[in-house]
Design a protein around this motif. Structure first.
Motif, PDB file in Angstrom:
ATOM      1  N   MET A   1      52.734  49.988  12.970  1.00 45.93           N
ATOM      2  CA  MET A   1      53.653  49.620  11.905  1.00 45.93           C
ATOM      3  C   MET A   1      53.173  48.336  11.227  1.00 45.93           C
ATOM      4  SD  MET A   1      57.759  48.945  12.165  1.00 45.93           S
ATOM      5  CE  MET A   1      58.715  48.561  10.713  1.00 45.93           C
ATOM      6  N   SER A   2      53.112  48.338   9.898  1.00 53.49           N
ATOM      7  CA  SER A   2      52.559  47.204   9.176  1.00 53.49           C
ATOM      8  C   SER A   2      53.486  45.991   9.251  1.00 53.49           C
ATOM      9  CB  SER A   2      52.320  47.576   7.710  1.00 53.49           C
ATOM     10  OG  SER A   2      53.527  47.928   7.072  1.00 53.49           O
ATOM     11  N   GLU A   3      52.881  44.803   9.250  1.00 50.78           N
ATOM     12  CA  GLU A   3      53.620  43.547   9.214  1.00 50.78           C
ATOM     13  C   GLU A   3      54.041  43.280   7.773  1.00 50.78           C
ATOM     14  OE1 GLU A   3      55.329  40.235  10.925  1.00 50.78           O
ATOM     15  OE2 GLU A   3      53.911  41.476  12.054  1.00 50.78           O
ATOM     16  N   LYS A   4      55.310  43.039   7.549  1.00 47.02           N
ATOM     17  CA  LYS A   4      55.810  42.798   6.192  1.00 47.02           C
ATOM     18  C   LYS A   4      55.772  41.305   5.886  1.00 47.02           C
ATOM     19  CE  LYS A   4      58.753  46.898   6.070  1.00 47.02           C
ATOM     20  NZ  LYS A   4      57.802  47.616   5.203  1.00 47.02           N
ATOM     21  N   VAL A   5      55.175  40.973   4.768  1.00 42.08           N
ATOM     22  CA  VAL A   5      55.042  39.591   4.329  1.00 42.08           C
ATOM     23  C   VAL A   5      55.616  39.473   2.925  1.00 42.08           C
ATOM     24  CG1 VAL A   5      53.459  37.712   3.792  1.00 42.08           C
ATOM     25  CG2 VAL A   5      52.952  39.267   5.695  1.00 42.08           C
ATOM     26  N   GLY A 147      64.865  26.921   3.175  1.00 39.59           N
ATOM     27  CA  GLY A 147      65.526  25.633   3.072  1.00 39.59           C
ATOM     28  C   GLY A 147      64.966  24.798   1.939  1.00 39.59           C
ATOM     29  N   ASN A 148      65.488  23.592   1.786  1.00 40.31           N
ATOM     30  CA  ASN A 148      65.086  22.708   0.692  1.00 40.31           C
ATOM     31  C   ASN A 148      63.937  21.796   1.117  1.00 40.31           C
ATOM     32  OD1 ASN A 148      67.160  23.679  -1.072  1.00 40.31           O
ATOM     33  ND2 ASN A 148      68.634  22.448   0.093  1.00 40.31           N
ATOM     34  N   ASP A 149      63.519  20.934   0.178  1.00 38.11           N
ATOM     35  CA  ASP A 149      62.447  19.958   0.428  1.00 38.11           C
ATOM     36  C   ASP A 149      61.133  20.641   0.796  1.00 38.11           C
ATOM     37  OD1 ASP A 149      64.217  17.792  -0.004  1.00 38.11           O
ATOM     38  OD2 ASP A 149      64.962  17.997   2.050  1.00 38.11           O
ATOM     39  N   VAL A 150      60.819  21.723   0.095  1.00 43.77           N
ATOM     40  CA  VAL A 150      59.558  22.423   0.308  1.00 43.77           C
ATOM     41  C   VAL A 150      58.862  22.601  -1.042  1.00 43.77           C
ATOM     42  CG1 VAL A 150      60.426  23.641   2.328  1.00 43.77           C
ATOM     43  CG2 VAL A 150      60.622  24.709   0.080  1.00 43.77           C
ATOM     44  N   GLY A 151      57.680  23.170  -1.006  1.00 44.58           N
ATOM     45  CA  GLY A 151      56.928  23.435  -2.229  1.00 44.58           C
ATOM     46  C   GLY A 151      56.481  24.872  -2.285  1.00 44.58           C
ATOM     47  N   THR A 152      55.340  25.104  -2.939  1.00 42.08           N
ATOM     48  CA  THR A 152      54.762  26.438  -3.012  1.00 42.08           C
ATOM     49  C   THR A 152      53.487  26.470  -2.190  1.00 42.08           C
ATOM     50  OG1 THR A 152      53.515  25.847  -5.010  1.00 42.08           O
ATOM     51  CG2 THR A 152      55.667  26.870  -5.322  1.00 42.08           C
ATOM     52  N   PRO A 153      53.201  27.586  -1.534  1.00 42.19           N
ATOM     53  CA  PRO A 153      53.975  28.828  -1.511  1.00 42.19           C
ATOM     54  C   PRO A 153      55.040  28.810  -0.418  1.00 42.19           C
ATOM     55  CG  PRO A 153      52.007  29.140  -0.216  1.00 42.19           C
ATOM     56  CD  PRO A 153      51.948  27.720  -0.765  1.00 42.19           C
ATOM     57  N   VAL A 154      55.909  29.819  -0.483  1.00 45.16           N
ATOM     58  CA  VAL A 154      56.812  30.126   0.620  1.00 45.16           C
ATOM     59  C   VAL A 154      56.460  31.515   1.122  1.00 45.16           C
ATOM     60  CG1 VAL A 154      59.197  30.615   1.281  1.00 45.16           C
ATOM     61  CG2 VAL A 154      58.682  28.633  -0.173  1.00 45.16           C
ATOM     62  N   LEU A 155      56.268  31.643   2.430  1.00 46.51           N
ATOM     63  CA  LEU A 155      55.943  32.923   3.055  1.00 46.51           C
ATOM     64  C   LEU A 155      57.030  33.312   4.033  1.00 46.51           C
ATOM     65  CD1 LEU A 155      53.019  32.141   2.050  1.00 46.51           C
ATOM     66  CD2 LEU A 155      52.183  33.354   4.071  1.00 46.51           C
ATOM     67  N   LYS A 156      57.351  34.581   4.032  1.00 45.75           N
ATOM     68  CA  LYS A 156      58.239  35.131   5.049  1.00 45.75           C
ATOM     69  C   LYS A 156      57.449  36.145   5.844  1.00 45.75           C
ATOM     70  CE  LYS A 156      62.820  37.133   5.826  1.00 45.75           C
ATOM     71  NZ  LYS A 156      64.053  37.658   5.176  1.00 45.75           N
ATOM     72  N   LEU A 157      57.294  35.872   7.132  1.00 39.61           N
ATOM     73  CA  LEU A 157      56.549  36.739   8.043  1.00 39.61           C
ATOM     74  C   LEU A 157      57.548  37.374   8.997  1.00 39.61           C
ATOM     75  CD1 LEU A 157      53.631  34.281   8.896  1.00 39.61           C
ATOM     76  CD2 LEU A 157      53.690  35.998   7.085  1.00 39.61           C
ATOM     77  N   GLY A 158      57.844  38.641   8.793  1.00 38.63           N
ATOM     78  CA  GLY A 158      58.881  39.264   9.590  1.00 38.63           C
ATOM     79  C   GLY A 158      60.225  38.670   9.237  1.00 38.63           C
ATOM     80  N   ASP A 159      60.886  38.060  10.214  1.00 40.79           N
ATOM     81  CA  ASP A 159      62.190  37.459   9.981  1.00 40.79           C
ATOM     82  C   ASP A 159      62.119  35.961   9.733  1.00 40.79           C
ATOM     83  OD1 ASP A 159      63.529  39.903  10.348  1.00 40.79           O
ATOM     84  OD2 ASP A 159      63.567  39.624  12.533  1.00 40.79           O
ATOM     85  N   ALA A 160      60.927  35.374   9.848  1.00 41.66           N
ATOM     86  CA  ALA A 160      60.784  33.921   9.746  1.00 41.66           C
ATOM     87  C   ALA A 160      60.102  33.545   8.442  1.00 41.66           C
ATOM     88  CB  ALA A 160      59.969  33.394  10.921  1.00 41.66           C
ATOM     89  N   ALA A 161      60.605  32.489   7.789  1.00 46.98           N
ATOM     90  CA  ALA A 161      60.014  32.002   6.550  1.00 46.98           C
ATOM     91  C   ALA A 161      59.650  30.536   6.698  1.00 46.98           C
ATOM     92  CB  ALA A 161      60.981  32.191   5.387  1.00 46.98           C
ATOM     93  N   PHE A 162      58.590  30.108   5.999  1.00 45.72           N
ATOM     94  CA  PHE A 162      58.215  28.707   6.016  1.00 45.72           C
ATOM     95  C   PHE A 162      57.418  28.371   4.768  1.00 45.72           C
ATOM     96  CE2 PHE A 162      55.106  31.065   8.627  1.00 45.72           C
ATOM     97  CZ  PHE A 162      53.919  30.762   7.993  1.00 45.72           C
TER      98      PHE A 162
END
Length: 207
Positions: A1-5, A147-162
């Motif tokens: 099953m492919s990893e969704k990003v 959340g706030n105080d971030v920049g680009t890019p934002v990645l979501k790997l599965g259920d987690a984003a950073f």
């Protein structure tokens, strides 16, 4: 099953470009499915009066590509990856980035749409607020995820984003895959929040 990003990007950001090209490498060595979504450095930096005048002018230039990316996402989402690759190559690898002021990338936008045989009328949104509502909604999805105080890019790997990872060179081949594996592992640990150090070099797009 492919990893969704899910990958939120602003095409004018050089660090975002490096990370996106890493993900293109990952696609070649891992079973991943990347969903590209626009975000906006213009929206991200609204109201930040502490920014230098030079950077404020740089941010003004970023509105056009973000608006056009939003229009592509709305009208031809299957071409958004192609659009980002084409305009990003021009801005970063070919040295057409780093411009200042509203409308600074109008010529690059027009060239990109023509190159991809996309509707040239899409360019008309670059200097209007016609898709700003949708662009802000896309951007807010990233903020809600990480959340706030971030920049680009934002990645979501599965259920987690950073925010990030912030890279200055593009990992290639299996090295790209191993870095992705580590990012998924660390990002999905529920008590992990931040890992950072000062940069010692600028982005090197061909390194």
């Amino acid at each position: 099953m492919s990893e969704k990003v899910t990958f939120w990007f602003d095409a004018t950001c050089p660090f975002c470009w490096i990370t996106s090209r890493w993900m293109k490498q990952v696609e070649q060595v891992r079973d991943v499915e990347v969903h590209w979504v626009p975000m906006s450095l213009g929206v991200l930096n609204e109201g930040r009066e502490e920014l230098s005048d030079d950077y404020k002018e740089h941010i003004k230039a970023a509105w056009g590509p973000a608006r056009v990316a939003t229009k592509v996402a709305l009208e031809a989402p299957e071409r958004l990856d192609d659009f980002y690759t084409a305009i990003g190559t021009k801005l970063h690898n070919e040295g057409q980035g780093g411009r200042h002021g509203f409308g600074a990338y109008d010529d690059v936008i027009a060239q990109t749409l023509d190159e991809l045989d996309l509707n040239p009328a899409i360019a008309e949104v670059a200097n209007t607020e016609d898709v700003d509502k949708q662009m802000r909604e896309f951007h807010q999805q990233a903020m809600d995820a990480v959340g706030n105080d971030v920049g680009t890019p934002v990645l979501k790997l599965g259920d987690a984003a950073f925010f990030g990872p912030v890279l200055t060179r593009i990992p290639k081949g299996e090295e790209a895959g191993k870095l992705f594996d580590a990012s998924v592992t660390l990002g999905n640990y529920p008590h992990f929040f931040e890992l950072k150090r000062s940069r010692t070099e600028n982005p090197q797009f061909d390194a």
